[in-house]
Design a protein around this motif. Sequence first.
Motif, PDB file in Angstrom:
ATOM      1  N   ALA A 106       0.814  -1.209   0.000  1.00 22.93           N
ATOM      2  CA  ALA A 106       0.000   0.000   0.000  1.00 22.93           C
ATOM      3  C   ALA A 106       0.850   1.263   0.000  1.00 22.93           C
ATOM      4  CB  ALA A 106      -0.917  -0.001   1.226  1.00 22.93           C
ATOM      5  N   GLY A 107       0.252   2.330  -0.446  1.00 25.38           N
ATOM      6  CA  GLY A 107       0.859   3.648  -0.427  1.00 25.38           C
ATOM      7  C   GLY A 107      -0.067   4.623  -1.114  1.00 25.38           C
ATOM      8  N   VAL A 108       0.452   5.802  -1.385  1.00 29.15           N
ATOM      9  CA  VAL A 108      -0.289   6.790  -2.169  1.00 29.15           C
ATOM     10  C   VAL A 108       0.674   7.439  -3.150  1.00 29.15           C
ATOM     11  CG1 VAL A 108      -2.097   7.298  -0.487  1.00 29.15           C
ATOM     12  CG2 VAL A 108       0.075   8.520  -0.347  1.00 29.15           C
ATOM     13  N   PRO A 109       0.156   7.933  -4.271  1.00 28.40           N
ATOM     14  CA  PRO A 109       1.024   8.575  -5.266  1.00 28.40           C
ATOM     15  C   PRO A 109       1.518   9.931  -4.760  1.00 28.40           C
ATOM     16  CG  PRO A 109      -1.279   8.747  -5.909  1.00 28.40           C
ATOM     17  CD  PRO A 109      -1.244   7.844  -4.719  1.00 28.40           C
ATOM     18  N   PRO A 110       2.422  10.563  -5.494  1.00 28.44           N
ATOM     19  CA  PRO A 110       2.914  11.884  -5.090  1.00 28.44           C
ATOM     20  C   PRO A 110       1.773  12.839  -4.770  1.00 28.44           C
ATOM     21  CG  PRO A 110       4.177  11.067  -6.942  1.00 28.44           C
ATOM     22  CD  PRO A 110       3.067  10.077  -6.728  1.00 28.44           C
ATOM     23  N   GLU A 143     -12.661   2.816  -2.269  1.00 24.66           N
ATOM     24  CA  GLU A 143     -13.134   3.056  -3.629  1.00 24.66           C
ATOM     25  C   GLU A 143     -12.081   2.597  -4.631  1.00 24.66           C
ATOM     26  OE1 GLU A 143     -13.868   4.207  -7.336  1.00 24.66           O
ATOM     27  OE2 GLU A 143     -12.277   5.367  -6.349  1.00 24.66           O
ATOM     28  N   ALA A 144     -10.829   2.980  -4.397  1.00 20.56           N
ATOM     29  CA  ALA A 144      -9.705   2.536  -5.213  1.00 20.56           C
ATOM     30  C   ALA A 144      -8.443   2.676  -4.379  1.00 20.56           C
ATOM     31  CB  ALA A 144      -9.594   3.362  -6.494  1.00 20.56           C
ATOM     32  N   TYR A 145      -7.521   1.749  -4.542  1.00 17.97           N
ATOM     33  CA  TYR A 145      -6.303   1.759  -3.737  1.00 17.97           C
ATOM     34  C   TYR A 145      -5.073   1.740  -4.639  1.00 17.97           C
ATOM     35  CZ  TYR A 145      -6.808  -3.297  -4.556  1.00 17.97           C
ATOM     36  OH  TYR A 145      -6.981  -4.533  -5.142  1.00 17.97           O
ATOM     37  N   TRP A 146      -4.003   2.347  -4.138  1.00 25.69           N
ATOM     38  CA  TRP A 146      -2.746   2.466  -4.869  1.00 25.69           C
ATOM     39  C   TRP A 146      -1.902   1.231  -4.563  1.00 25.69           C
ATOM     40  CZ3 TRP A 146      -1.432   5.372  -8.770  1.00 25.69           C
ATOM     41  CH2 TRP A 146      -0.104   5.677  -9.070  1.00 25.69           C
ATOM     42  N   ALA A 147      -1.693   0.384  -5.572  1.00 21.19           N
ATOM     43  CA  ALA A 147      -0.943  -0.860  -5.413  1.00 21.19           C
ATOM     44  C   ALA A 147       0.456  -0.690  -5.992  1.00 21.19           C
ATOM     45  CB  ALA A 147      -1.661  -2.012  -6.116  1.00 21.19           C
ATOM     46  N   GLY A 166       3.143   2.903  -8.675  1.00 20.03           N
ATOM     47  CA  GLY A 166       1.953   2.120  -8.354  1.00 20.03           C
ATOM     48  C   GLY A 166       0.847   2.318  -9.379  1.00 20.03           C
ATOM     49  N   THR A 167      -0.208   1.583  -9.221  1.00 19.07           N
ATOM     50  CA  THR A 167      -1.383   1.710 -10.088  1.00 19.07           C
ATOM     51  C   THR A 167      -2.639   1.692  -9.224  1.00 19.07           C
ATOM     52  OG1 THR A 167      -1.483  -0.697 -10.412  1.00 19.07           O
ATOM     53  CG2 THR A 167      -0.293   0.587 -12.073  1.00 19.07           C
ATOM     54  N   TRP A 168      -3.676   2.381  -9.704  1.00 15.20           N
ATOM     55  CA  TRP A 168      -4.949   2.364  -8.989  1.00 15.20           C
ATOM     56  C   TRP A 168      -5.708   1.085  -9.306  1.00 15.20           C
ATOM     57  CZ3 TRP A 168      -5.644   5.357  -5.096  1.00 15.20           C
ATOM     58  CH2 TRP A 168      -5.113   6.656  -5.056  1.00 15.20           C
ATOM     59  N   GLN A 169      -6.199   0.429  -8.242  1.00 23.30           N
ATOM     60  CA  GLN A 169      -7.021  -0.776  -8.373  1.00 23.30           C
ATOM     61  C   GLN A 169      -8.367  -0.527  -7.699  1.00 23.30           C
ATOM     62  OE1 GLN A 169      -5.831  -3.458 -10.095  1.00 23.30           O
ATOM     63  NE2 GLN A 169      -3.931  -2.306 -10.441  1.00 23.30           N
ATOM     64  N   LYS A 170      -9.413  -1.066  -8.242  1.00 23.82           N
ATOM     65  CA  LYS A 170     -10.748  -0.842  -7.684  1.00 23.82           C
ATOM     66  C   LYS A 170     -10.879  -1.508  -6.308  1.00 23.82           C
ATOM     67  CE  LYS A 170     -13.798   0.952  -9.036  1.00 23.82           C
ATOM     68  NZ  LYS A 170     -14.201   2.370  -8.815  1.00 23.82           N
ATOM     69  N   GLY A 171     -11.438  -0.746  -5.370  1.00 22.92           N
ATOM     70  CA  GLY A 171     -11.705  -1.275  -4.040  1.00 22.92           C
ATOM     71  C   GLY A 171     -13.069  -1.965  -3.979  1.00 22.92           C
TER      72      GLY A 171
END
Length: 535
Positions: free
Chosen positions: A266-270, A325-329, A340-345
């Motif tokens: 897990a993480g978040v983009p810039p 809703e969507a998570y940063w993988a 990372g890429t956004w994936q649907k939660g």
Amino acid sequence: MTEQTFQPTVSGRINETRTSGILLHISSLPSPYGIGDFGPASRNFVDFLAKSGQSYWQVLPLVPVSPAFGNSPYMSGSAFAGNPLLISPELLIRDGWLRQEELPSLPGEFSEYLVNFEAVTVWKDKVLELAWQFFLQTKSADQQEAFFVELTDRLPWLRDYSLFTALKQHFGQKGWFDWPEELRLHQPEAVKTAEQQLQQAVRRCQFEQYLFFQQWEELHTYAAAQGVQIIGDLPIYVALDSADVWADQDIFMLSPKKTGHPTHVAGVPPDYFSKTGQLWGNPLYRWHSRSAEVKQRLLDWWEQRLRAILSVVDVIRIDHFRGFEAYWAVPAKDETAMNGTWQKGPGIRFFKEMEKRIGALPVIAEDLGVITPEMEALRDDLGFPGMKILLFAFNGKADNAYLPHNMINNCVVYTGTHDNDTAVGWYLSGEVPAAAKRQAKQYANRCDDDASRFHEDLLYLAQSSPAALCILPMQDVLGFGNDCRMNTPGTASGNWRWRCAPRFITDALAARLQQSTALFGRLPTKKREEDKKEA
């Protein structure tokens, strides 16, 4: 201590009337013992909240912390357990678990301003060992057996957590993924054997959890009697090296080779906090598993988790609500979160399923960071209030969503959070553009550039805003600078240490806060009626 089952005590909505509260973690409370705890100072703080007309006390996660994770309550070895460092020696003495004269000498490293986690951990461990030895000496074998059977029945997660803790000690704090294979894979026979071999360490851990929840339940009950509700904090993710992942590996995105290592984390983009994003490193959930059994177990785990936290707090702030809703993988091998890429939660179906199982969910959605229409729709469809941070408001644009004139009723306004500068620290920061500071002063109808009173400007804006609930960090109520900041995202050390010395929590401060709370119609209903009678 009652069983951890959720019995709804609130409607699940905070927008029924205007209210306010204070953000202050338990560890930041005054105490003689190096860290805030559930002792007399916590009751005194509840009294302060009641005197000042506050309806809520917001705390950070109450889970165990570890130096391996920088003592962060957002990266714990358990999503369910309580932090033994918060157990009050004074209450242990009151309840007969030890005598005053038995307390170890206080280390010189203890400070009323900062937590020294290393010194506190060593000292508190000695105190809890004294209580544990008293338990062993005063309870027969049959009484002990009955005690632990009843305790683990009440807290169904406790068996795995206590064994996990004992095994960590046994293996020199190595991660579970580096244990012998049969234990790494949580094989039933290996688990049973380990429980027998490490029984005393397992049971001591369980005894500490009994003390934690007994003391917390007493404080929670006292707060309710004073008209103060507790807002707890629920991090969406758990640590890789945790009892949760070890005990139920199939519901997390781990290597199919059964090594215990994640495939993605897990993480978040810039964003505002970091140019390379934030790489949290938590394993992700297998929301999209092809196995119906895994999906069911994941839902069951979340039900247990929500029931557990809602049995000990009144409202939960879900940290990183965005991830539903969507998570940063992020690929586990990466050193930053940039790729990372956004994936649907799991989306709204998850919450509808939890509401079906549990009932109305009293939730505050932490909706900061990357905001999308889909995330806003999920929050709004569920009726959850989002968060508005005043320190994010001053970018020169009149349509900034964090400016009070753009706020709706169903939201929670904060001057800042545990991750931000303090208000005064923000104004004094050389990294904040001068134009932003000018706009903030103008918005508060101030013609001065007085940094020492900037917290008063933000408190005024927060309390006068349309937001149904206003939460003020204690540092901003007091006008403290960044030397009192709780956490700086992206840094690994020096965080979570701030403490509020007792001389700052005064009746005079309560009176001033009560006056401003009344001015903007945020007093509890009972207090409003009392004030009308007095008038």
